[in-house]
Design an enzyme around this catalytic site. Structure first.
Site, PDB file in Angstrom:
ATOM      1  N   HIS A  36       0.805  -1.235   0.000  1.00 51.43           N
ATOM      2  CA  HIS A  36       0.000   0.000   0.000  1.00 51.43           C
ATOM      3  C   HIS A  36       0.839   1.288   0.000  1.00 51.43           C
ATOM      4  CE1 HIS A  36       0.256   0.271   4.381  1.00 51.43           C
ATOM      5  NE2 HIS A  36      -0.660  -0.627   4.617  1.00 51.43           N
ATOM      6  N   HIS A  90      -5.074  -9.161  14.228  1.00 49.50           N
ATOM      7  CA  HIS A  90      -5.126  -7.910  13.450  1.00 49.50           C
ATOM      8  C   HIS A  90      -5.956  -8.152  12.195  1.00 49.50           C
ATOM      9  CE1 HIS A  90      -4.123  -4.250  11.548  1.00 49.50           C
ATOM     10  NE2 HIS A  90      -2.906  -4.512  11.115  1.00 49.50           N
ATOM     11  N   GLU A  92      -6.171  -6.360   9.387  1.00 48.57           N
ATOM     12  CA  GLU A  92      -5.724  -5.936   8.052  1.00 48.57           C
ATOM     13  C   GLU A  92      -5.551  -7.173   7.178  1.00 48.57           C
ATOM     14  OE1 GLU A  92      -2.458  -3.121   7.939  1.00 48.57           O
ATOM     15  OE2 GLU A  92      -2.968  -2.578   5.862  1.00 48.57           O
ATOM     16  N   ASP A  94      -3.585  -8.424   5.069  1.00 47.85           N
ATOM     17  CA  ASP A  94      -2.381  -9.244   4.933  1.00 47.85           C
ATOM     18  C   ASP A  94      -2.368 -10.352   5.991  1.00 47.85           C
ATOM     19  OD1 ASP A  94      -2.121  -6.953   6.553  1.00 47.85           O
ATOM     20  OD2 ASP A  94       0.058  -7.036   6.514  1.00 47.85           O
ATOM     21  N   HIS A 157      -1.090  -1.831  14.394  1.00 54.64           N
ATOM     22  CA  HIS A 157      -1.052  -0.619  13.614  1.00 54.64           C
ATOM     23  C   HIS A 157      -2.437  -0.085  13.269  1.00 54.64           C
ATOM     24  CE1 HIS A 157      -1.385  -0.667   8.989  1.00 54.64           C
ATOM     25  NE2 HIS A 157      -1.168   0.583   9.229  1.00 54.64           N
ATOM     26  N   ASP A 176       1.753  -6.732  13.816  1.00 51.56           N
ATOM     27  CA  ASP A 176       2.659  -5.801  13.135  1.00 51.56           C
ATOM     28  C   ASP A 176       3.810  -5.319  14.036  1.00 51.56           C
ATOM     29  OD1 ASP A 176       1.298  -5.858  10.729  1.00 51.56           O
ATOM     30  OD2 ASP A 176       0.195  -4.019  11.082  1.00 51.56           O
ATOM     31  N   TYR A 204      10.107   0.018   8.389  1.00 54.09           N
ATOM     32  CA  TYR A 204       8.753  -0.394   8.778  1.00 54.09           C
ATOM     33  C   TYR A 204       8.180   0.579   9.809  1.00 54.09           C
ATOM     34  CZ  TYR A 204       4.908  -3.549   9.821  1.00 54.09           C
ATOM     35  OH  TYR A 204       3.653  -4.091   9.976  1.00 54.09           O
ATOM     36  N   HIS A 237       5.323 -10.148  10.429  1.00 61.23           N
ATOM     37  CA  HIS A 237       6.173  -9.899   9.259  1.00 61.23           C
ATOM     38  C   HIS A 237       7.642 -10.041   9.666  1.00 61.23           C
ATOM     39  CE1 HIS A 237       2.856  -8.171   6.944  1.00 61.23           C
ATOM     40  NE2 HIS A 237       2.607  -7.320   7.911  1.00 61.23           N
TER      41      HIS A 237
END
Ligand code: FEO
Length: 406
Positions: A36, A90, A92, A94, A157, A176, A204, A237
């Site tokens: 993104h 989370h 999001e 991903d 995040h 994250d 990051y 990640h």
């Protein structure tokens, strides 16, 4: 054991053992270059974890296109349909993109998320009300021989984000938090190059967490209260921080970055049409005092997310733009818009550049710096067409002024 789907047998992906009861079952994305708007030239991983207690538990899933890779890794340990609980740290996509398919295929008895996570997952996937159960961050959750605690980590995040801590094994699943975009084929921090990890972790933080630095500080305040005995931090990640030194190292880096302190570092970003603004940038850089770090970033060469990484700990930001059709150069508009969202702090700065008919580009860049909260050093420098000696002297003076005030 293999996971079979639509006739495909995915037998070549394996889980990685993380502790006595935990396996990594995520996916490695070597080809992603844009997350993104953030350049990810080292790729990324979407980490998911299988806790092999009496009741198997899956922590997070992976980005949708990697669903079968995750399932194949799970299937290298158990039949995925034996998983009874999924925890979504989370929402999001991903990390949640594979959740609807996983629910359909696994049919877990329970799916947990934070209070905000329940809402966010519903808004993404339009689940019925009863599908996701809200965790209570004030209480431990015992599932047979597995004891978990949860920490709400709002804005780290997203508003829904939470950490899950596995008692006994001492693993903090931090989604994250403390992660990086790095397609590391070696899973643990002590197997990876610390220079690369520091750069990618900083990138990051700058691009994902900078606007939420105060929330990061709140998480650091909340963690000791929990009295966790953290032996490993497992983000969603990049590498898992698997030893005391590396855990202390990444925590100290995050604490430092969350302060958004200005260091003796000047970032000069510019673009150029006929090299006039480029010459101005070079002269300014050349007149910065030698004890100050200077990063010159022509925007036809550097990505906005590399600029953000450098700005995170910079003390000054100087912005050079030509005027193109009455506007600042588009690459500058891109980066300044991006930086406004990231809300860097404690910067001084100035705008400079060349123009033909009217110095609109420099004026617009200066306005953007004002919105960014930059403290101006001297006045904007706008030069008609090509800088002469006097113009270059003004650029040299700007470099010296910044050096004096930094
Ligand atoms: Fe890796 Fe905020 O998702």
């Amino acid at each position: 054991m293999v996971f079979q789907k639509e006739g495909k047998i995915m037998s070549h992906f394996n889980a990685v053992k993380v502790s006595e009861r935990v396996y990594w079952v995520g996916a490695i994305d070597n080809s992603i270059v844009d997350f993104h708007g953030y350049s990810t030239h080292r790729g990324t991983t979407y980490n998911a974890f299988l806790i092999m207690g009496k009741t198997p538990i899956l922590i997070d899933t992976v980005k949708k296109p990697f669903y079968e890779e995750m399932m194949a890794r799970i299937a290298s340990i158990i039949d995925p349909t034996k998983i009874e609980v999924i925890i979504s740290n989370h929402a999001e996509m991903d990390h949640s993109g594979s959740l609807p398919q996983a629910i359909q295929d696994i049919q877990p008895k329970k799916i947990y998320a934070s209070k905000m996570g329940v809402q966010a997952l519903k808004a993404h996937f339009h689940f019925d009300d009863h599908v996701i159960t809200e965790v209570n961050p004030k209480e431990k959750l015992t599932i047979d021989d597995i004891v978990l605690s949860f920490v709400e980590t709002r804005m780290l995040h997203w508003p829904d984000s939470m950490f899950t801590y596995l008692h006994g094994d001492g693993i903090l699943f931090s989604q994250d938090g403390f992660g990086m975009h790095y397609a590391c084929h070696k899973l643990f921090s002590d197997q990876n190059d610390h220079c690369i990890m520091e750069h990618e972790a900083k990138k990051y933080f700058a691009n994902i967490l900078m606007p939420y630095a105060n929330f990061v500080k709140k998480v650091f305040a909340a963690l000791p209260v929990q009295n966790f005995n953290i032996k490993m931090i497992a983000p969603d990640h990049g590498p898992l921080w698997n030893n005391k030194n590396d855990i202390e190292w990444i925590l100290s880096l995050w604490k430092e970055w969350a302060e958004l302190k200005a260091s003796k570092k000047v970032v000069i970003i510019y673009d150029t049409m006929w090299n006039s603004t480029a010459i101005m940038a070079s002269v300014i850089a050349d007149n910065i005092s030698k004890d100050i770090q200077v990063k010159v970033m022509p925007l036809h060469k550097f990505h906005r997310s590399d600029v953000a990484t450098e700005v995170l700990d910079a003390g000054a930001l100087l912005v050079g733009t030509p005027t193109l059709n009455g506007q600042m150069f588009p690459t500058l508009a891109d980066v300044l818009t991006y930086l406004k969202g990231l809300k860097p702090k404690n910067l001084m700065g100035q705008a400079f550049g060349s123009y033909g008919w009217a110095p609109e580009g420099v004026k617009l860049a200066a306005k953007e710096l004002e919105v960014l909260g930059v403290n101006f050093v001297g006045d904007p420098i706008a030069i008609n067409y090509v800088p002469d000696d006097q113009a270059l002297e003004a650029c040299a003076l700007l470099g010296k002024l910044v050096s004096e005030q930094l």
